[in-house]
Write an enzyme that holds these catalytic residues in place. Structure first.
Site, PDB file in Angstrom:
ATOM      1  N   ASP A  75      46.163  12.662 -39.921  1.00  0.00           N
ATOM      2  CA  ASP A  75      44.947  13.292 -40.408  1.00  0.00           C
ATOM      3  C   ASP A  75      45.162  13.615 -41.884  1.00  0.00           C
ATOM      4  OD1 ASP A  75      42.668  14.716 -40.840  1.00  0.00           O
ATOM      5  OD2 ASP A  75      42.994  16.200 -39.278  1.00  0.00           O
ATOM      6  N   SER A  76      44.144  13.401 -42.697  1.00  0.00           N
ATOM      7  CA  SER A  76      44.307  13.478 -44.155  1.00  0.00           C
ATOM      8  C   SER A  76      44.446  14.887 -44.696  1.00  0.00           C
ATOM      9  CB  SER A  76      43.108  12.817 -44.829  1.00  0.00           C
ATOM     10  OG  SER A  76      41.942  13.596 -44.610  1.00  0.00           O
ATOM     11  N   GLY A  77      44.155  15.890 -43.897  1.00  0.00           N
ATOM     12  CA  GLY A  77      44.161  17.260 -44.398  1.00  0.00           C
ATOM     13  C   GLY A  77      42.767  17.783 -44.661  1.00  0.00           C
ATOM     14  N   GLY A  78      41.750  16.952 -44.469  1.00  0.00           N
ATOM     15  CA  GLY A  78      40.381  17.395 -44.700  1.00  0.00           C
ATOM     16  C   GLY A  78      39.988  18.578 -43.835  1.00  0.00           C
ATOM     17  N   ASP A 129      38.306  13.615 -46.661  1.00  0.00           N
ATOM     18  CA  ASP A 129      36.893  13.966 -46.570  1.00  0.00           C
ATOM     19  C   ASP A 129      36.716  15.466 -46.630  1.00  0.00           C
ATOM     20  OD1 ASP A 129      38.084  14.517 -44.094  1.00  0.00           O
ATOM     21  OD2 ASP A 129      36.189  14.238 -43.011  1.00  0.00           O
ATOM     22  N   GLN A 177      30.442  11.690 -41.851  1.00  0.00           N
ATOM     23  CA  GLN A 177      30.058  13.097 -41.931  1.00  0.00           C
ATOM     24  C   GLN A 177      28.525  13.192 -41.897  1.00  0.00           C
ATOM     25  OE1 GLN A 177      31.797  15.783 -41.616  1.00  0.00           O
ATOM     26  NE2 GLN A 177      33.893  15.018 -41.786  1.00  0.00           N
ATOM     27  N   ASP A 254      41.514  13.189 -29.950  1.00  0.00           N
ATOM     28  CA  ASP A 254      42.683  14.065 -30.076  1.00  0.00           C
ATOM     29  C   ASP A 254      42.222  15.503 -29.984  1.00  0.00           C
ATOM     30  OD1 ASP A 254      43.109  15.641 -32.980  1.00  0.00           O
ATOM     31  OD2 ASP A 254      41.596  14.055 -33.015  1.00  0.00           O
ATOM     32  N   HIS A 323      52.699  18.962 -18.531  1.00  0.00           N
ATOM     33  CA  HIS A 323      51.710  18.660 -17.492  1.00  0.00           C
ATOM     34  C   HIS A 323      50.339  18.381 -18.092  1.00  0.00           C
ATOM     35  CE1 HIS A 323      48.863  18.755 -14.331  1.00  0.00           C
ATOM     36  NE2 HIS A 323      48.237  19.724 -14.981  1.00  0.00           N
TER      37      HIS A 323
END
Length: 359
Positions: A75-78, A129, A177, A254, A323
């Site tokens: 993930d880019s950090g957006g 983004d 977006q 995710d 689990h």
């Protein structure tokens, strides 16, 4: 099917979140043998701050650093920029923010974020983004979307001008977006589709909007994004969210929910939801979940796991995390089988009702 130099990932797929290069309370060996994870996530913002790019480059990338030899998506950090609203400033150039660790000031530009993800060595790199909050005024949502599109162009330009660092291919996924405005989502999905990327993501959902609205815009975006390319819904969600999203056309998902909720004693099982701290499980010597093919889920009993939680034993957090992740991976594998044999729709309706049941 998603094909990378670190292996093939069948879809639909759920990706465990390993923010700092570690899926909380679960070893890489357990991710392979117990959870059957096919791809995991790392996070650019967190890995940039710790352990730092110098360490990751010296190790030969995140795969060699943490020993995971299957695909990784970063993930880019957006989203972290979104969550750091009180300590960041967004400009055309990028985002100035302060570290949550020591307060130090940093600048993320689309170019720098691409360079960082190159150094991390992810197989799938996410575009930088701005994740628009909910609710958002129309004017702000449009301005944010247009900025995200300009940043996307800069991301592609940077990646096109730089080689992978560790001898294997890396691909960029752009992110749709547009908040909860249909015309903006349409414009963004069309813009993203025009880039002909290896896969595409839908961002800015599951940020506080009603569940039905999330489904509405997920389906709307899926109708526009190319069907032959993987479609990734970011940050979603509950087991029933996952089934509904798959029905709408999503291939990749995710969420931190399986591990976070697991550490708090909430188990997602093939029979429904279990709050393992409840007294009712104190004398229940049946397996945690014998409906899924996970050794940990079948080996330990509910009574023993409750005992571990009540006694504040770390092993309880580990068992619950393994689990829940194994359950999520089992769920998407079952969905895949049902799609292939044509029984998905009826099965999904039945399962969604069962999975919401509190036992």
């Amino acid at each position: 099917m998603i094909r990378t130099d670190h292996g093939e990932t069948p879809t639909p797929i759920f990706m465990p979140v390993g923010t700092v290069g570690s899926v909380k309370a679960v070893t890489q060996q357990q991710l392979r043998s117990e959870v059957n994870a096919r791809i995991i996530l790392g996070n650019t913002y967190h890995l940039y701050l710790r352990p730092g790019i110098e360490v990751l480059e010296a190790a030969g990338g995140l795969h060699r650093f943490n020993g995971w030899d299957r695909p990784i998506l970063t993930d880019s950090g957006g989203y972290q920029v979104f969550s750091l609203a009180a300590s960041r400033k967004i400009t055309e150039e990028g985002v100035v923010f302060r570290s949550h660790i020591d307060g130090s000031k940093h600048l993320f530009t689309p170019e720098k974020v691409m360079d960082i993800q190159r150094s991390i060595g992810a197989d799938i790199i996410m575009a930088f983004d701005e994740c628009t909050p909910y609710p958002a005024e129309y004017a702000y949502a449009r301005k944010s979307m247009e900025l995200t599109h300009r940043w996307l162009d800069r991301c592609f330009n940077r990646l096109d001008g730089t080689p992978p660092k560790y001898g294997y291919d890396q691909v960029l996924f752009p992110i749709v977006q547009g908040s909860t405005y249909r015309d903006l989502r349409k414009a963004s999905a069309e813009y993203v589709s025009s880039k002909n990327a290896a896969g595409n993501a839908i961002g800015g959902l599951s940020v506080g909007e009603p569940e039905e609205m999330m489904y509405e815009f997920t389906g709307f975006c899926c109708d526009i994004l190319p069907e032959q390319k993987p479609r990734y819904l970011m940050g979603v969600g509950t087991p029933w969210n996952i089934l509904e999203s798959i029905a709408l056309g999503i291939d990749m998902l995710d969420c931190v929910m399986p591990t976070r909720n697991g550490r708090n004693g909430m188990l997602f099982t093939s029979a429904g939801i279990v709050n393992i701290r409840n007294r009712k499980w104190a004398m229940d010597f049946s397996p945690v979940d014998d409906g899924i093919p996970c050794e940990t889920s079948q080996y330990y009993t509910k009574a023993y796991l409750r005992h571990l939680f009540v006694a504040d034993e770390i092993l309880g957090l580990q068992i619950a995390s393994i689990h829940n992740l194994a359950f999520y991976l089992w769920l998407v594998e079952e969905a895949r089988k049902r799609i292939l044999d044509g029984s998905f729709s009826g099965w999904k309706t039945e399962m969604a009702t069962r999975l919401k049941t509190r036992l």
